[in-house]
Motif scaffolding. Sequence first.
Motif, mmCIF file in Angstrom:
data_model
loop_
_atom_site.group_PDB
_atom_site.id
_atom_site.type_symbol
_atom_site.label_atom_id
_atom_site.label_comp_id
_atom_site.label_asym_id
_atom_site.label_seq_id
_atom_site.Cartn_x
_atom_site.Cartn_y
_atom_site.Cartn_z
ATOM 1 N N UNK A 183 -6.367 14.477 1.663
ATOM 2 C CA UNK A 183 -7.104 15.655 2.120
ATOM 3 C C UNK A 183 -6.146 16.731 2.619
ATOM 4 N N UNK A 184 -5.969 17.811 1.857
ATOM 5 C CA UNK A 184 -5.063 18.881 2.287
ATOM 6 C C UNK A 184 -5.474 19.539 3.606
ATOM 7 N N UNK A 185 -6.735 19.394 3.988
ATOM 8 C CA UNK A 185 -7.188 19.989 5.245
ATOM 9 C C UNK A 185 -6.583 19.296 6.465
ATOM 10 N N UNK B 12 0.833 -1.211 0.000
ATOM 11 C CA UNK B 12 0.000 0.000 0.000
ATOM 12 C C UNK B 12 0.861 1.250 0.000
ATOM 13 N N UNK B 13 0.346 2.323 -0.582
ATOM 14 C CA UNK B 13 1.092 3.579 -0.609
ATOM 15 C C UNK B 13 1.390 4.084 0.794
ATOM 16 N N UNK B 14 2.277 5.022 0.848
ATOM 17 C CA UNK B 14 2.611 5.613 2.131
ATOM 18 C C UNK B 14 1.346 6.168 2.764
ATOM 19 N N UNK B 15 1.357 6.215 4.060
ATOM 20 C CA UNK B 15 0.143 6.575 4.787
ATOM 21 C C UNK B 15 -0.103 8.079 4.774
ATOM 22 N N UNK B 16 -1.316 8.424 5.087
ATOM 23 C CA UNK B 16 -1.687 9.830 5.211
ATOM 24 C C UNK B 16 -0.879 10.491 6.333
#
Length: 139
Positions: free
Chosen positions: A105-107, A30-34
């Motif tokens: 999510x940039x927020x 899986x891609x790197x995490x948030x």
Amino acid sequence: PMQSVMSRFADTGIVLKNIGLLVWTHQRISPISHELIKAAMELLLDRSHHPILVVSSSGTHQVGTVVGCLRRLQQWNLASILDEYRSFSAPSPRLLCEQLIELWDPDLVQVPEGTQPPCWYEAQLQMQQEDAAVWLRCR
């Protein structure tokens, strides 16, 4: 990094920050995490770390994902972001990276408290506030 590189960093005052991207080394993982993206953005938004160079020892996909999320934070058009990612990740861009960039999510990101953001970020926030004020007046 090699000892000679680390020695050069120490001599010139360069600080090496590892935000944990060592965990993603294969396209089936899986891609790197948030959370890791958020940590990278907080470093990028802290002017005390500038100038800054974002690198990865394992390839373009990790850096491309971080930069793609930075572009989202900068309000770039998604098509332009993905075009930039694909141009640097060719010949094998990863769909999972593109999906993470799109869904990120940039927020989630705030300028770390007690730090000064980069000039470009302050200018961007100012422009967004001015745009919002114009739209409110047009209603």
